[in-house]
Scaffold this motif. Structure first.
Motif, PDB file in Angstrom:
ATOM      1  N   ASP A 238      -7.677 -11.268   5.276  1.00  0.00           N
ATOM      2  CA  ASP A 238      -6.584 -11.643   6.170  1.00  0.00           C
ATOM      3  C   ASP A 238      -6.111 -13.074   5.867  1.00  0.00           C
ATOM      4  N   ASN A 239      -7.069 -14.002   5.692  1.00  0.00           N
ATOM      5  CA  ASN A 239      -6.716 -15.389   5.372  1.00  0.00           C
ATOM      6  C   ASN A 239      -5.915 -15.494   4.083  1.00  0.00           C
ATOM      7  N   GLY A 241      -3.887 -13.200   3.022  1.00  0.00           N
ATOM      8  CA  GLY A 241      -2.616 -12.461   3.121  1.00  0.00           C
ATOM      9  C   GLY A 241      -2.739 -10.981   2.810  1.00  0.00           C
ATOM     10  N   TYR A 242      -3.967 -10.457   2.929  1.00  0.00           N
ATOM     11  CA  TYR A 242      -4.188  -9.056   2.577  1.00  0.00           C
ATOM     12  C   TYR A 242      -4.813  -8.271   3.725  1.00  0.00           C
ATOM     13  N   THR A 243      -4.658  -6.957   3.665  1.00  0.00           N
ATOM     14  CA  THR A 243      -5.332  -6.028   4.567  1.00  0.00           C
ATOM     15  C   THR A 243      -6.214  -5.117   3.712  1.00  0.00           C
ATOM     16  N   PRO A 267      -1.352  -6.375  -0.099  1.00  0.00           N
ATOM     17  CA  PRO A 267      -0.597  -7.417   0.602  1.00  0.00           C
ATOM     18  C   PRO A 267      -0.160  -6.908   1.982  1.00  0.00           C
ATOM     19  N   LYS A 268      -0.313  -7.777   2.968  1.00  0.00           N
ATOM     20  CA  LYS A 268      -0.029  -7.391   4.363  1.00  0.00           C
ATOM     21  C   LYS A 268       1.377  -6.868   4.582  1.00  0.00           C
ATOM     22  N   GLU A 269       2.312  -7.341   3.744  1.00  0.00           N
ATOM     23  CA  GLU A 269       3.705  -6.942   3.980  1.00  0.00           C
ATOM     24  C   GLU A 269       4.021  -5.548   3.443  1.00  0.00           C
TER      25      GLU A 269
END
Ligand SMILES: NC(=O)c1ccc[n+]([C@@H]2O[C@H](COP(=O)([O-])OP(=O)(O)OC[C@H]3O[C@@H](n4cnc5c(N)ncnc54)[C@H](O)[C@@H]3O)[C@@H](O)[C@H]2O)c1
Ligand SMILES: N[C@@H](CCO)C(=O)O
Ligand code: NA
Length: 438
Positions: A238-239, A241-243, A267-269
């Motif tokens: 998460d830090n 930028g990933y899930t 990537p979170k997006e």
């Protein structure tokens, strides 16, 4: 027109859902099919309290359904490998079309089943076997038929995604959420199939065959489960930028096909990073269409029944069509055994990026030694996080690497674990950008 007479074998979660949807929507389904689709017989070990089977013949012997001359289509919803295989082969021998939700059966015995069905000229339909209610097989097999498929990646196990979602959002224990998914009817009879990635590998095997025209090769799939994902990795991802999602990934290259299921940082997006609970989603990249995405309920009684009944509609529409004019089982004409000889790549040959978590003794030069080992394997670092240590403590080092071949990463990890500065095993989670250009 004459009705299509259906025999349902197995009246559990999916069998019960199929019985209900077929009964409830009978009129509309008949108008779509151009003829009624009627439940002629049910084969079940026990009654399902949710289904009113009065008015339907019920037998405890499922093989009676497979041999019944009054049945046109056998719907196999008992699950498992061996009895299901025997049941389906018996139905085919007796000239019946088959609809099944059983991915284990298709992934492992599909080549044999399709051969037998091809010879007999009968349909074997299995939309419910992959991603439950999402019509991904139909989309890939028919809607994307113009494309050379380059890769596909998906969340294709509802139970696993349900567990990951609720553990992360509610901080609940693994066993607790798994029990809930079982109670909701999402899990396999043996839930290790869900959490160890076996179920996802069954589905990925089927998707890869349809995507590239290779034979079904479940035994070549690489499978890694979700049980070892820690809260710390979820937080570190998460830090960065990933899930973390449990993905099935297949990619076609010049030298072979990647076929792998494992936890993956994305990537979170990305849309796939935002697929939660029992929902599944599959991203497919075709050379002409570009990226497409298929989303919906991956498990559950009625969502899965939706796919079973859609297959029954296809059978009803094609029952009088000559076999050679029907859509092929695995998208390519014939049975895919000679169509595409591209091998499934061994895991050592796949190329991906990595997240690594190491526990290091807080001594000067540790980071340099880690970086040297990676550099010697030709692995370049994209990001690095080193936490502050309090006196005498081990410090976690988190690394993100650029894409490299798995065998180089295996060697780097072997060397890292042998360093006196590094304590315990190195955690490795693969990273996929799911970039449209890849
Ligand atoms: N549950 C889901 O959400 C889901 C989604 C997609 C696909 N599937 C697949 O659908 C199939 C059925 O799954 P389910 O969740 O409905 O399982 P289930 O355990 O709820 O139902 C299976 C039923 O078959 C009966 N059965 C098994 N062997 C039998 C035999 N020899 N004779 C008579 N009855 C027999 C069992 O008694 C049970 O009622 C499996 O292949 C599964 O992988 C399930
Ligand atoms: N057990 C499977 C059922 C749907 O195939 C899942 O959870 O995805
Ligand atoms: Na489906």
């Amino acid at each position: 027109m004459d009705p299509v007479r259906v025999g349902i074998c197995g009246l559990g979660t999916v069998g019960g859902g199929t019985f209900d949807v077929l009964t409830r929507n009978a009129d509309e389904i008949a108008r779509r099919a151009g003829r009624p689709i009627v439940i002629e017989q049910v084969g079940a070990r026990r009654d399902n309290p949710h289904c009113d089977t009065s008015g339907v013949k019920v037998t405890r012997d499922i093989f009676e359904v497979a041999r019944n001359p009054d049945i046109d289509v056998l719907v196999e919803l008992i699950g498992g490998y061996d009895v299901a295989r025997e049941l389906v082969m018996t139905a085919i021998e007796h000239g019946k079309h088959v609809v099944t939700a059983n991915k284990a059966l298709i992934a492992v015995h599909g080549n044999e089943i399709f051969h037998a069905a091809h010879k007999k000229g009968v349909i074997v339909a299995f939309e419910a076997a992959v991603a439950g209610g999402i019509p991904v097989i139909k989309s890939l097999r028919e809607g994307l038929g113009a494309n050379r498929i380059q890769w596909l990646a998906g969340i294709i196990n509802g139970t696993g995604n349900y567990i990951l979602t609720h553990m992360r959002d509610e901080g609940r224990a693994f066993e607790d959420v798994l029990a809930e998914a079982q109670a909701l009817g999402y899990a396999e009879a043996d839930p290790t199939f869900d959490v160890e990635g076996i179920d996802a590998a069954h589905k990925l095997t089927i998707l890869a065959s349809i995507a590239y025209g290779v034979p079904l090769q479940f035994d070549r799939a690489y499978t890694e489960g979700i049980a070892r994902i820690t809260a710390e990795d979820v937080e570190q991802a998460d830090n960065l930028g990933y899930t973390i999602k449990h993905l099935g990934i297949t990619r076609r290259g010049d030298s072979g096909v990647e076929l792998r299921v494992h936890p993956t940082l994305i990537p979170k997006e990305r849309l796939l990073a935002n697929v939660h609970g029992v929902k599944n989603a599959i991203a497919v990249m075709g050379d002409a269409v570009g990226p497409t995405l298929y989303y919906g309920a991956g498990a559950g009684a009625e969502p899965t029944a939706s796919a079973v009944v859609a297959d029954l509609l296809d059978v009803a529409r094609n029952i009088a069509t000559a076999h050679s004019y029907r859509v092929p089982y695995l998208a390519f004409s014939g049975v895919n055994d000679e169509a595409n000889a591209l091998p499934i790549l061994p895991m050592e040959e796949i190329v991906t990026a990595y997240y690594l978590r190491l526990l290091a003794v807080d001594r000067p030069g540790v980071l340099a030694r880690v970086a040297t080992i990676l550099a010697e394997q030709g692995i370049s670092i994209e990001a690095i996080i080193q936490k502050e240590a309090t006196e005498g403590e081990l410090v976690p080092i988190i690394l993100l690497t650029h894409r490299t071949r798995e065998k180089h990463m295996n060697e780097a990890i072997r060397q890292l674990e042998s360093l006196a500065d590094i304590a315990g095993p190195v955690t490795r989670i693969r990273v996929e950008s799911l970039d449209e250009q890849e």
